[in-house]
Design an enzyme around this catalytic site. Structure first.
Site, PDB file in Angstrom:
ATOM      1  N   ARG A 127      -7.545  -8.187  -8.229  1.00 53.15           N
ATOM      2  CA  ARG A 127      -8.259  -9.462  -8.317  1.00 53.15           C
ATOM      3  C   ARG A 127      -9.748  -9.187  -8.399  1.00 53.15           C
ATOM      4  O   ARG A 127     -10.184  -8.037  -8.369  1.00 53.15           O
ATOM      5  CB  ARG A 127      -7.983 -10.292  -7.063  1.00 53.15           C
TER       6      ARG A 127
ATOM      7  N   GLU B 136      -2.339   6.424   8.212  1.00 56.32           N
ATOM      8  CA  GLU B 136      -3.231   7.292   7.460  1.00 56.32           C
ATOM      9  C   GLU B 136      -4.072   8.133   8.407  1.00 56.32           C
ATOM     10  O   GLU B 136      -4.403   7.698   9.514  1.00 56.32           O
ATOM     11  CB  GLU B 136      -4.185   6.476   6.573  1.00 56.32           C
TER      12      GLU B 136
ATOM     13  N   HIS C  18     -13.293  -3.272   9.793  1.00 51.91           N
ATOM     14  CA  HIS C  18     -12.764  -2.959   8.460  1.00 51.91           C
ATOM     15  C   HIS C  18     -13.085  -4.042   7.436  1.00 51.91           C
ATOM     16  O   HIS C  18     -12.467  -4.089   6.367  1.00 51.91           O
ATOM     17  CB  HIS C  18     -11.250  -2.702   8.516  1.00 51.91           C
TER      18      HIS C  18
ATOM     19  N   LYS D  78       0.809  -1.214   0.000  1.00 55.18           N
ATOM     20  CA  LYS D  78       0.000   0.000   0.000  1.00 55.18           C
ATOM     21  C   LYS D  78       0.847   1.271   0.000  1.00 55.18           C
ATOM     22  O   LYS D  78       0.464   2.285  -0.572  1.00 55.18           O
ATOM     23  CB  LYS D  78      -0.942  -0.010   1.210  1.00 55.18           C
TER      24      LYS D  78
END
Length: 662
Positions: free
Chosen positions: A297, A200, A235, A116
């Site tokens: 994917r 983040e 999440h 990421k």
């Protein structure tokens, strides 16, 4: 087109791929571990090959075993599904090196988006907006804590590898950061073999909106509109919908262009999803969404996109992999209606969504106007080795309100017995006012968690029906059990029987009195119900209760009764009359494993003084980390397990010294 396709996966996605491949005339090969020898995907495939023991690392995560299996049957392509090796660039390379086609993007594209931190840097270079934060190689805890402070709390710690909510922790205050970082790293290492994280900024009212993209080997890249996946817990997505509510043409165009730009930056081929987080404090705006990550994917929630576009995404994957151009251009794809997907899991919402196991003794889904993608059948076992997904329920309608009504109706029509599920939670969530009004955000479930997860206390009428089921009066009379028929008369008064029933609200005692063949007076709580049995089924009955007809069904396994009535499911227990009065006290002295799993950490040792709610043991089970806490204050007598040890459900992990009475 390919002649033989091996699916390097299990469960519902393997079944999903097999069905499309069969329609296209492609022979399919399933792989299975010892835990899946009789699984549905094994039955559906044309061929099946064993690849190892139940542990994923020795079976579904083994590149060598899967590639060897494919070569042994002369497969010319491998579809990775989702999860497991689907985003593993080394796997894609190994497939290509073996002379087969990997149904997915190139290894380079997977690597570009696989971490990421690197992906965010690449997107910034490509002009795609990203969430403020830190993504870099320096991973020393104090350094990361400083970067979190720079970003400003609350922050989100995220594993740089993988997805599915693993290795992710929200941190509200600076003093919580160290423990959250350690837990996120530990979980990420276990799930992806990479404990590195990024930081983040946590948006206070975010929505999770993702865009389905597709590319081919001829340079064509397009998007198939957006999905809203804001309803999440830990999440992980719970209910998804397409299109996103409140989406304007301007924001859709900006988000679609950003997604295509992201895919074009890495020369993407096949199906992919670009995930954005939008700050909706003041609504949806074209300059208030940010790139989070790209999943290289097929997504779990891809059916809602199929429903609104009429496109089979697996077919497009296979056509792109074989070298064909995309079947349509951007201006030829349109949105038709609205779709929802609900993920039905074996888990207990009232216990923090603890994964559950068990045999699916009852498994009945609605069929009219509902798509069900499942990897299990009635009688199958939910084992502790893999994700506890039972099925995905997908509905489509001409408008959001009509599709949502279909979702609620379909959820209430499902009957699953033999394990605890999240069906009631999903039905309540579908009816939640903010969600119904089209105002989802990622914090909605947390805000409404009590009303969504507090177990429903069965009504007196439901308890009356449960008691009738418990007595056996709906079964043929047994010679060794005179109570299996309460229709027989006795000389003095009516035949009575009292039954104790444990449920979410405590314990109730229900009394049945026989008033003639198939006629009873049932007292539950403050109510007495006249009951007449009209029809018997193998798993239930049609009765007249208080003058109204009811159809109810039930499943009895040992001392547990699962009651299905009026669209609700109740799991009730018949307490053992011989159980000791001290059983509850003994349970408080012992910390037991709630399900099979691996002990990751022991926080205490003999002699330690602990408080109620203090974490004692961390377990890993069914792809998630569970923290087990003390049920009362006391002193540790002994810790009976060690880190790394595999334990069974009910195994005693830690023992507290008995409390002394003064």
């Amino acid at each position: 087109m390919f002649s033989k396709l091996l699916i390097a996966n299990r469960g519902e996605i393997a079944c999903r791929v097999i069905r499309t491949a069969r329609r296209l005339g492609i022979r399919t090969v399933a792989v299975y571990s010892d835990a899946d020898v009789d699984a549905l995907h094994v039955t559906l495939a044309d061929e099946a090959i064993r690849i190892g023991p139940p542990t994923a690392s020795e079976s579904y995560l083994s590149i060598e075993r899967i590639v060897a299996a494919a070569r042994s049957v002369n497969a010319d392509a491998i579809h990775p599904g989702y999860g497991f090796l689907s985003e593993n660039a080394n796997f894609a390379e190994a497939v290509e090196a073996a002379g087969m086609t990997f149904v997915g993007p190139s290894p380079d594209a997977i690597r570009a988006m696989g971490l990421k931190d690197a992906a965010k840097a690449l997107m910034q270079q490509a002009g795609v907006p990203v969430v403020p934060g830190y993504q870099g190689d320096e991973q020393e805890p104090s350094f990361l804590a400083d970067r979190a402070a720079d970003v400003g709390f609350p922050v989100l710690i995220k594993a740089r590898a993988g997805g599915g909510g693993k290795g992710m922790r929200k941190v509200e205050q600076p003093h919580e950061f160290a423990a959250a970082l350690e837990a996120a790293r530990r979980e990420a290492e276990a799930a992806f073999g990479d404990g590195a994280v990024l930081i983040e900024k946590y948006l206070t009212k975010p929505r999770h909106i993702e865009v389905q993209v597709f590319g081919d080997r001829h340079g064509n890249i397009l998007h198939l509109f957006e999905r809203d996946c804001s309803l999440q817990r830990r999440h992980q997505k719970v209910i998804e919908e397409a299109p996103a509510p409140g989406m304007t043409a301007e924001v859709r165009r900006a988000m679609g262009e950003a997604a295509v730009k992201a895919a074009r930056a890495i020369g993407y081929v096949g199906a992919g999803t670009v995930e954005f987080i939008a700050d909706v404090t003041n609504g949806l705006w074209p300059d208030q969404f940010y790139f989070m990550e790209m999943n290289t994917r097929l997504q779990v929630e891809h059916p809602v996109t199929e429903a609104i576009t009429g496109i089979d995404l697996v077919e497009w994957q296979l056509r792109a992999a074989v070298g064909e151009a995309l079947p349509k251009r951007q201006n030829e794809i349109a949105i038709d209606g609205w779709a929802f997907e609900a993920r039905i899991y074996a888990e207990d919402p009232a216990r923090g969504f603890l994964p559950a196991t068990g045999r699916l003794a009852t498994l009945d889904f609605p069929v009219d106007g509902v798509r069900v993608d499942a990897g299990v059948r009635q009688g199958d076992v939910i084992a502790p080795y893999y994700d506890p997904l039972i099925a995905k329920l997908i509905v489509h309608g001409p408008s959001r309100s009509s599709a949502l009504a279909r979702l609620e109706s379909a959820l209430k029509a499902c009957r699953i017995g033999g394990t605890i599920t999240n069906l009631d939670f999903l039905a309540r969530l579908a009816a939640e006012p903010e969600f119904r009004a089209g105002r989802p955000d990622t914090g909605l479930i947390d805000r409404a968690i009590d009303q969504l997860t507090t177990p429903v206390v069965p009504s007196d009428e439901a308890l009356a029906l449960a008691a009738i089921a418990a007595t056996g009066v709906l079964q043929p009379m047994k010679s060794d059990d005179p109570w299996s028929s309460l229709g027989h008369w006795q000389i003095w008064g009516d035949a009575h029987r009292s039954i104790a029933v444990d449920h979410a609200g405590g314990r109730s005692v229900v009394t049945l009195a026989a008033r003639g063949r198939d006629q009873f007076a049932v007292r539950a709580g403050e109510s007495t119900f006249p009951v007449l049995v009209l029809d018997r089924f193998d798993d239930g009955a049609r009765v007249e209760i208080s003058g109204e007809q009811r159809v109810f069904r039930f499943l009895r396994e040992h001392e547990t009764i699962t009651l299905f009535v009026s669209g609700e499911t109740f799991v009730l227990r018949l307490p053992d009359a011989l159980a000791t009065a001290h059983a509850g006290e003994a349970a408080e002295d012992e910390l037991a494993a709630p399900m099979p799993g691996i002990v990751k950490l022991i926080h205490v040792r003999a002699g330690d003084v602990v408080t109620k709610g203090q974490p004692l043991v961390v377990m890993e089970a069914m792809k998630m980390e569970l923290t087990l806490a003390a049920s009362r204050a006391g002193v540790i007598e002994s810790a009976l397990v060690t880190p790394g040890e595999q334990v069974s459900a009910g195994a005693i992990l830690v023992v507290l010294q008995p409390e002394r009475s003064e």
